[in-house]
Design a protein around this motif. Structure first.
Motif, mmCIF file in Angstrom:
data_model
loop_
_atom_site.group_PDB
_atom_site.id
_atom_site.type_symbol
_atom_site.label_atom_id
_atom_site.label_comp_id
_atom_site.label_asym_id
_atom_site.label_seq_id
_atom_site.Cartn_x
_atom_site.Cartn_y
_atom_site.Cartn_z
ATOM 1 N N ASN A 72 96.728 44.798 55.737
ATOM 2 C CA ASN A 72 96.322 45.014 54.347
ATOM 3 C C ASN A 72 95.546 46.313 54.147
ATOM 4 O OD1 ASN A 72 97.486 42.683 53.302
ATOM 5 N ND2 ASN A 72 95.679 41.426 53.726
ATOM 6 N N ARG A 73 94.670 46.640 55.091
ATOM 7 C CA ARG A 73 93.844 47.838 54.919
ATOM 8 C C ARG A 73 94.671 49.132 54.887
ATOM 9 N NH1 ARG A 73 88.228 47.978 55.118
ATOM 10 N NH2 ARG A 73 87.226 45.946 55.408
ATOM 11 N N PRO A 74 95.642 49.325 55.780
ATOM 12 C CA PRO A 74 96.471 50.537 55.679
ATOM 13 C C PRO A 74 97.235 50.620 54.360
ATOM 14 C CG PRO A 74 96.683 49.560 57.856
ATOM 15 C CD PRO A 74 95.923 48.571 57.027
ATOM 16 N N ILE A 75 97.684 49.488 53.855
ATOM 17 C CA ILE A 75 98.380 49.485 52.571
ATOM 18 C C ILE A 75 97.411 49.858 51.458
ATOM 19 C CG2 ILE A 75 99.586 48.030 50.886
ATOM 20 C CD1 ILE A 75 100.711 46.457 53.262
ATOM 21 N N TYR A 76 96.208 49.333 51.547
ATOM 22 C CA TYR A 76 95.155 49.698 50.595
ATOM 23 C C TYR A 76 94.923 51.210 50.614
ATOM 24 C CZ TYR A 76 90.305 50.303 49.017
ATOM 25 O OH TYR A 76 89.162 50.745 48.401
ATOM 26 N N ASP A 77 94.839 51.785 51.811
ATOM 27 C CA ASP A 77 94.626 53.221 51.952
ATOM 28 C C ASP A 77 95.777 54.012 51.326
ATOM 29 O OD1 ASP A 77 92.220 52.868 53.247
ATOM 30 O OD2 ASP A 77 93.093 52.981 55.255
ATOM 31 N N PHE A 78 97.005 53.542 51.527
ATOM 32 C CA PHE A 78 98.159 54.220 50.928
ATOM 33 C C PHE A 78 98.068 54.168 49.407
ATOM 34 C CE2 PHE A 78 102.309 53.561 48.911
ATOM 35 C CZ PHE A 78 102.887 54.796 49.133
ATOM 36 N N ASN A 79 97.748 52.994 48.879
ATOM 37 C CA ASN A 79 97.627 52.860 47.433
ATOM 38 C C ASN A 79 96.577 53.811 46.870
ATOM 39 O OD1 ASN A 79 99.558 50.851 47.284
ATOM 40 N ND2 ASN A 79 98.088 49.182 47.382
ATOM 41 N N MET A 80 95.460 53.942 47.604
ATOM 42 C CA MET A 80 94.368 54.793 47.138
ATOM 43 C C MET A 80 94.638 56.269 47.374
ATOM 44 S SD MET A 80 91.628 56.673 48.478
ATOM 45 C CE MET A 80 91.230 55.928 50.060
ATOM 46 N N ASP A 81 95.011 56.619 48.609
ATOM 47 C CA ASP A 81 95.131 58.033 48.992
ATOM 48 C C ASP A 81 96.334 58.724 48.367
ATOM 49 O OD1 ASP A 81 92.881 57.797 50.579
ATOM 50 O OD2 ASP A 81 94.018 57.370 52.411
ATOM 51 N N VAL A 82 97.394 57.969 48.123
ATOM 52 C CA VAL A 82 98.614 58.571 47.594
ATOM 53 C C VAL A 82 98.807 58.246 46.113
ATOM 54 C CG1 VAL A 82 101.124 58.708 47.816
ATOM 55 C CG2 VAL A 82 99.689 58.503 49.866
ATOM 56 N N LEU A 83 98.952 56.957 45.802
ATOM 57 C CA LEU A 83 99.297 56.567 44.436
ATOM 58 C C LEU A 83 98.221 56.917 43.421
ATOM 59 C CD1 LEU A 83 101.028 53.114 44.987
ATOM 60 C CD2 LEU A 83 102.053 55.368 44.736
#
Length: 243
Positions: free
Chosen positions: A35-46
């Protein structure tokens, strides 16, 4: 429901997150390592490159009355889903309100652009199949951070699938469905701009978002009166109502 998931994901995408020691992993979140890497993707990219810039521009050029009309329109589209779920939960009164709102706002309110029903005392009632399953005794299941969709649980993912089957949106063309989704997403992110400091001041935004998500689910499941629960000091009832 999607609108709540959209709103909550954008809270979670506003700041970075720290690693949590193994012994402190939340039992509600057995998939935290994913979940945390997906969270990071949502934040850092999207959020960084798409959502926040678009939301800031949207607020700058869109008058408040037009923004409210967009919210009214998307709320009206989901009114039949609110009605069905209220009925399944045994809330006949809420089901009747949602039906009346849909009929009034779809006609007198010009396809929901104007919320005439609220002026008549028929306030919006949000119900989704995830809540319905909760009322039926189904547990939350594992916490999930979904790519581009945000916080959810195993129960609510199932609920969203059911809601999307019965939503009137399935009668729209693909471009129209995408447009409705984008309108919901942009407005949800725009409404969070004034709340960004809450995330910036938290020690672990990932955990902060997760806690808010579970509190909100309990809040909705009990129609704003969760048993033996106290809202956290970081934010007030108005913030919970805005989610």
């Amino acid at each position: 429901m999607l609108r709540n998931s959209l709103f909550l994901i954008f809270i979670g995408m506003l700041a970075g997150c720290a690693q949590v020691p193994e012994e402190k992993i939340d039992q509600r979140d057995p998939l935290q390592s994913l979940n945390r890497p997906i969270y990071d993707f949502n934040m850092d990219v999207l959020d960084a490159y798409i959502l926040r810039p678009v939301a800031v521009g949207y607020v700058a050029v869109t008058p408040v009355p037009i923004r409210q009309s967009i919210v009214n329109f998307t709320d009206n589209i989901t009114a039949p889903t609110d009605m069905v779920n209220a009925g399944l939960q045994g809330k006949a009164g809420n089901a009747g309100i949602s039906l009346a709102r849909f009929l009034i706002n779809s006609t007198v309110g010009v396809l929901g652009i104007f919320d005439v029903a609220s002026t008549l005392g028929l306030e919006l009632v949000n119900e989704d199949f995830g809540q319905t399953l909760g009322v039926w005794g189904v547990g939350d299941g594992a916490y999930l951070m979904l790519p581009a969709m945000g916080p959810s649980t195993a129960r609510n993912v199932t609920g969203d699938v059911v809601d999307n089957v019965i939503l009137p949106e399935i009668a729209l063309t693909t471009p129209q469905t995408i447009l409705v989704f984008v309108l919901k997403a942009v407005e949800a992110r725009a409404s969070l701009i004034s709340q960004e400091s809450l995330l910036n001041e938290s020690l672990d935004p990932y955990t902060f978002v997760k806690d808010i998500y579970f509190q909100r689910q309990l809040y909705e499941l009990h129609d704003g009166n969760p048993p033996l629960e106290k809202e956290p000091d970081d934010f007030d009832e108005d913030f919970l109502e805005s989610l």
